[in-house]
Design an enzyme around this catalytic site. Structure first.
Site, PDB file in Angstrom:
ATOM      1  N   HIS A 106      79.528 -34.343  34.719  1.00  0.00           N
ATOM      2  CA  HIS A 106      78.831 -33.113  34.324  1.00  0.00           C
ATOM      3  C   HIS A 106      79.292 -32.586  32.972  1.00  0.00           C
ATOM      4  O   HIS A 106      78.519 -31.922  32.272  1.00  0.00           O
ATOM      5  CB  HIS A 106      79.009 -32.045  35.403  1.00  0.00           C
ATOM      6  CG  HIS A 106      78.238 -32.332  36.653  1.00  0.00           C
ATOM      7  ND1 HIS A 106      76.892 -32.075  36.777  1.00  0.00           N
ATOM      8  CD2 HIS A 106      78.616 -32.888  37.827  1.00  0.00           C
ATOM      9  CE1 HIS A 106      76.466 -32.426  37.979  1.00  0.00           C
ATOM     10  NE2 HIS A 106      77.500 -32.929  38.643  1.00  0.00           N
TER      11      HIS A 106
ATOM     12  N   GLU B  69      68.133 -28.490  33.004  1.00  0.00           N
ATOM     13  CA  GLU B  69      68.083 -29.121  31.686  1.00  0.00           C
ATOM     14  C   GLU B  69      66.823 -28.749  30.918  1.00  0.00           C
ATOM     15  O   GLU B  69      66.433 -29.424  29.970  1.00  0.00           O
ATOM     16  CB  GLU B  69      68.173 -30.644  31.823  1.00  0.00           C
ATOM     17  CG  GLU B  69      66.961 -31.326  32.437  1.00  0.00           C
ATOM     18  CD  GLU B  69      66.949 -31.328  33.959  1.00  0.00           C
ATOM     19  OE1 GLU B  69      66.194 -32.131  34.528  1.00  0.00           O
ATOM     20  OE2 GLU B  69      67.682 -30.538  34.575  1.00  0.00           O
TER      21      GLU B  69
ATOM     22  N   ASN C  34      74.433 -37.291  34.147  1.00  0.00           N
ATOM     23  CA  ASN C  34      75.473 -36.626  34.939  1.00  0.00           C
ATOM     24  C   ASN C  34      76.131 -37.596  35.919  1.00  0.00           C
ATOM     25  O   ASN C  34      77.351 -37.585  36.100  1.00  0.00           O
ATOM     26  CB  ASN C  34      74.872 -35.445  35.706  1.00  0.00           C
ATOM     27  CG  ASN C  34      74.676 -34.211  34.836  1.00  0.00           C
ATOM     28  OD1 ASN C  34      75.383 -34.016  33.858  1.00  0.00           O
ATOM     29  ND2 ASN C  34      73.706 -33.384  35.191  1.00  0.00           N
TER      30      ASN C  34
ATOM     31  N   ASP D 143      62.362 -30.781  28.155  1.00  0.00           N
ATOM     32  CA  ASP D 143      63.145 -31.265  29.285  1.00  0.00           C
ATOM     33  C   ASP D 143      63.856 -32.559  28.899  1.00  0.00           C
ATOM     34  O   ASP D 143      63.264 -33.464  28.303  1.00  0.00           O
ATOM     35  CB  ASP D 143      62.235 -31.517  30.489  1.00  0.00           C
ATOM     36  CG  ASP D 143      63.025 -31.770  31.760  1.00  0.00           C
ATOM     37  OD1 ASP D 143      63.370 -30.783  32.424  1.00  0.00           O
ATOM     38  OD2 ASP D 143      63.297 -32.950  32.061  1.00  0.00           O
TER      39      ASP D 143
ATOM     40  N   ASP E 145      76.826 -31.514  30.088  1.00  0.00           N
ATOM     41  CA  ASP E 145      76.882 -30.224  29.390  1.00  0.00           C
ATOM     42  C   ASP E 145      76.852 -30.417  27.874  1.00  0.00           C
ATOM     43  O   ASP E 145      76.197 -29.662  27.148  1.00  0.00           O
ATOM     44  CB  ASP E 145      78.143 -29.465  29.786  1.00  0.00           C
ATOM     45  CG  ASP E 145      78.085 -28.942  31.218  1.00  0.00           C
ATOM     46  OD1 ASP E 145      76.991 -28.971  31.809  1.00  0.00           O
ATOM     47  OD2 ASP E 145      79.141 -28.519  31.730  1.00  0.00           O
TER      48      ASP E 145
END
Length: 365
Positions: free
Chosen positions: A252, A282, A247, A239, A256
């Site tokens: 975002h 994530e 973010n 994680d 990504d």
């Protein structure tokens, strides 16, 4: 023995059934034959056998020259099977033509070799892509140059064959390649589209990892097999630390990029036999067959260090990212996958609570 040009057209009509069988066999091969060398070998055998059957349904000129549709099979072997298929098909047809013998045996061998070579050249020009109708038309016209092999015959014989059979032979080659090639191309496109749909259904678009549904299906299958054999398996849950803040701060798109980069690291640090998937948000899940808990822990630590050791340039800022990893596994008989997953999830929770950027281990009950 005499023959008429109409007989050659009738021979092509007879070969229509053979072409239909080739298309059906090709459709089966591309879907079920091994994806590496095995598929090319099988396609080569298919085209070679089809060429042999074509030569068995032949018309022989009074000069002893065979008229058949072998060049169609030789020309299409490479575009639909690659170099290996072309070589295998040419060898099979060449051996059969030599066994048949006759005055035109050498000419026949040259025609097979030339058609195979032309097909392979076009295969390279098309870069392995499925040919369209226009490309097949160009190939069919190029194959007409195979008539130059008649120059290997005595001059009088060659002139006689050209005068009486050139137009039907050219027509046979053009129609054969256009028709058979079009049907094979259609099957090829259908197969490629099916592959794309299967990939889209099983793969996460952002990370190119397996998606959650695929992971769950494979994980249960692998874990049940391991339980039946009494072999160990392990699981990692990776994680990204403080992913929400990335973010919120950078957007975002930056998030990504971070997730895709970490997915690449996890994939690089694991084996091809391991199942790596974006499990949600994530979170990346890794299932490791035939792996002990301690080995999995070492792999997890390698992943953590690799992620922590790199930085990403995001909007002029070198962004340092870390991950927390929960590790669990089944080292004894009777442990089921849900228990292993829960233990890995609990271990990940421990890693988050104990300061992040760390690996925590829990044994499945």
């Amino acid at each position: 023995m005499s023959y008429a040009p109409s007989e050659i057209f009738l021979s092509l009509l007879h070969n229509a059934g053979l072409m239909a069988l080739v298309v059906m066999a090709y459709s089966t091969l591309v879907r079920h034959a091994p994806k590496l060398g095995g598929r090319s070998v099988m396609i080569g055998l298919l085209f070679g056998l089809a060429g042999v059957l074509s030569m068995a349904d032949l018309i022989r000129t009074p000069e002893g020259v065979q008229l058949d549709s072998r060049t169609v099979m030789a020309a299409l072997a490479a575009p639909f099977g690659g170099l290996v298929a072309a070589v295998i098909a040419a060898c099979i047809m060449g051996i059969f033509r030599m066994i048949q013998g006759g005055a035109g045996a050498v000419t026949g061998l040259a025609a097979i070799a030339m058609a195979s070579t032309i097909g392979y050249v076009f295969h390279r020009i098309w870069k392995g892509r499925t040919p369209n109708a226009e490309q097949l038309l160009v190939l069919s016209l190029a194959i007409c140059s195979v008539l130059a092999c008649l120059a290997l015959l005595p001059r009088q014989t060659a002139v006689s064959v050209v005068q009486t059979a050139a137009i039907p032979l050219v027509t046979n080659a053009v129609l054969g390649i256009l028709l058979l090639g079009a049907f094979l191309a259609r099957e090829d496109r259908h197969f490629r589209r099916e592959e794309e749909l299967r990939t889209e259904a099983s793969t996460d678009a952002l990370t190119a990892l397996a998606n959650r549904r695929t992971f769950d299906r494979l994980a249960y299958r692998i874990s049940e097999s391991a339980r039946a054999k009494g072999s160990p398996f392990a699981m990692l849950l990776v994680d990204v630390d403080r992913f929400k803040s990335i973010n919120d701060r950078f957007g975002h798109l930056a998030g990504d990029r971070v997730l895709a980069s970490i997915a690449a690291i996890v994939k690089a640090e694991t084996r091809q036999t391991d199942i790596v998937a974006r499990y949600g948000g994530e979170e990346i899940a890794v299932l490791m067959p035939a792996t002990s808990l301690r080995v999995a822990e070492r792999v997890a630590e390698r992943i953590r260090q690799s992620v922590a050791g790199q930085s990403l340039a995001v909007e002029g800022t070198d962004l340092e990212v870390t991950v927390s990893i929960g590790v669990s596994g089944a080292d004894k008989a009777g442990v089921v996958f849900p228990s292993v997953f829960k233990a890995a999830d609990d271990a990940l929770y421990d890693a988050k609570n104990n300061g992040r950027n760390r690996v925590e281990l829990r044994r499945a009950a």
